[in-house]
Design an enzyme around this catalytic site. Sequence first.
Site, mmCIF file in Angstrom:
data_model
loop_
_atom_site.group_PDB
_atom_site.id
_atom_site.type_symbol
_atom_site.label_atom_id
_atom_site.label_comp_id
_atom_site.label_asym_id
_atom_site.label_seq_id
_atom_site.Cartn_x
_atom_site.Cartn_y
_atom_site.Cartn_z
ATOM 1 N N ARG A 1 -6.755 -0.002 -5.908
ATOM 2 C CA ARG A 1 -5.396 0.444 -6.669
ATOM 3 C C ARG A 1 -4.376 -0.543 -7.439
ATOM 4 O O ARG A 1 -4.619 -1.437 -7.525
ATOM 5 C CB ARG A 1 -4.881 1.242 -5.642
ATOM 6 C CG ARG A 1 -4.316 0.274 -4.342
ATOM 7 C CD ARG A 1 -3.246 0.935 -3.892
ATOM 8 N NE ARG A 1 -2.560 -0.271 -2.940
ATOM 9 C CZ ARG A 1 -1.687 -1.644 -2.825
ATOM 10 N NH1 ARG A 1 -1.254 -1.948 -3.917
ATOM 11 N NH2 ARG A 1 -1.331 -3.031 -2.245
ATOM 12 N N GLN B 1 0.975 -4.365 -5.960
ATOM 13 C CA GLN B 1 0.504 -5.106 -5.371
ATOM 14 C C GLN B 1 0.327 -5.152 -4.133
ATOM 15 O O GLN B 1 -0.736 -4.307 -3.753
ATOM 16 C CB GLN B 1 1.894 -6.092 -5.436
ATOM 17 C CG GLN B 1 2.742 -6.749 -7.447
ATOM 18 C CD GLN B 1 3.358 -6.958 -7.821
ATOM 19 O OE1 GLN B 1 3.307 -8.233 -6.860
ATOM 20 N NE2 GLN B 1 4.103 -6.453 -8.708
ATOM 21 N N TYR B 2 1.742 -6.042 -2.947
ATOM 22 C CA TYR B 2 0.618 -6.407 -1.954
ATOM 23 C C TYR B 2 1.310 -5.030 -1.081
ATOM 24 O O TYR B 2 2.576 -4.787 -1.687
ATOM 25 C CB TYR B 2 1.322 -7.384 -0.572
ATOM 26 C CG TYR B 2 0.266 -8.892 -1.436
ATOM 27 C CD1 TYR B 2 -1.162 -8.435 -0.673
ATOM 28 C CD2 TYR B 2 0.251 -9.919 -2.151
ATOM 29 C CE1 TYR B 2 -2.135 -10.079 -0.963
ATOM 30 C CE2 TYR B 2 -0.530 -10.611 -2.338
ATOM 31 C CZ TYR B 2 -1.674 -11.022 -1.607
ATOM 32 O OH TYR B 2 -2.305 -11.837 -1.732
ATOM 33 N N ILE C 1 3.693 3.933 -3.295
ATOM 34 C CA ILE C 1 2.570 5.124 -4.378
ATOM 35 C C ILE C 1 1.663 4.111 -4.954
ATOM 36 O O ILE C 1 2.068 2.828 -5.228
ATOM 37 C CB ILE C 1 3.059 5.703 -4.773
ATOM 38 C CG1 ILE C 1 4.743 6.135 -4.564
ATOM 39 C CG2 ILE C 1 2.675 6.337 -6.369
ATOM 40 C CD1 ILE C 1 5.503 7.109 -5.590
ATOM 41 N N GLY C 2 0.258 4.155 -4.739
ATOM 42 C CA GLY C 2 -0.560 2.987 -4.964
ATOM 43 C C GLY C 2 -1.422 4.615 -5.193
ATOM 44 O O GLY C 2 -3.073 4.489 -4.680
ATOM 45 N N GLY D 1 -3.237 6.597 -3.019
ATOM 46 C CA GLY D 1 -2.402 7.466 -3.302
ATOM 47 C C GLY D 1 -0.757 7.274 -2.495
ATOM 48 O O GLY D 1 -0.594 6.092 -3.211
ATOM 49 N N ALA E 1 2.038 6.195 0.798
ATOM 50 C CA ALA E 1 2.158 6.058 2.067
ATOM 51 C C ALA E 1 3.516 6.232 2.837
ATOM 52 O O ALA E 1 4.774 5.160 2.177
ATOM 53 C CB ALA E 1 1.758 4.717 2.572
ATOM 54 N N CYS F 1 4.959 -4.988 -2.179
ATOM 55 C CA CYS F 1 5.298 -4.741 -4.181
ATOM 56 C C CYS F 1 5.433 -5.513 -4.719
ATOM 57 O O CYS F 1 5.817 -5.345 -6.043
ATOM 58 C CB CYS F 1 5.623 -2.866 -4.331
ATOM 59 S SG CYS F 1 4.995 -1.802 -3.022
#
Length: 237
Positions: free
Chosen positions: A93, A96-97, A166-167, A178, A180, A196
Amino acid sequence: MRFKRTVGPAVSQARRKPRPEARPAVEWLIAPGLVDYPAAVAFMETRARAIAEGRAGELVWLVEHPPLYTAGTSARREDLIDADRLPVFATGRGGQYTYHGPGQRVAYTMLDLRGRGADVRRFVHDLEEWLIRTLARLGARGARREGRVGIWIDRGNGREDKIAAIGVRLRQWVSYHGVALNVAPDLSHYAGIVPCGIRGHGVTSLRDLGIDAPMSQVDAALRASFAEVFGETPSAR
């Protein structure tokens, strides 16, 4: 497709425009218990491929994961502060983290963007709007912030905390991964990463804001808001 005969001058069926077919309702699934992350990714990839090939319909899949970190395609090694704290999974996706764990509602959206304008920016904007409207239904005021991914809560005195991430990834114009939303996760786990890649801001949850919403209520808010933003009523399962 059959056409009703009319009284009067004959009209060639070839010149008549058939009514557009109604879009099938988006399927919704709620996974019981905690879902293993690699298994979730495998499921999404299989479903996204089937959607792209016309063998399956669109799906929103609601899950919770055991505590873990995921590294998106833009993840920087220096943003993984404590690599031994939790398992880390590289994933395809964007972003980032980020952290996943119990008490966080992850909504994996496998949607066919070919029938939704094929516009990635619009799709991400719609995902943001979906989260903002969901939070409003639950009594929280979420907002976008220029240059910062996700949905944010103004805590006052210049403090802003992230409440939703969002990712997404696209394959043949079908989305997967999607959003979280932090309902009541263990926020201390965020200490192992720079979420992120954004420094100088915190994270929060509905519980941290004083909103005690059971996951069933969150799911109902997600479904109602999805219908508003994406223009259809999801099917239940």
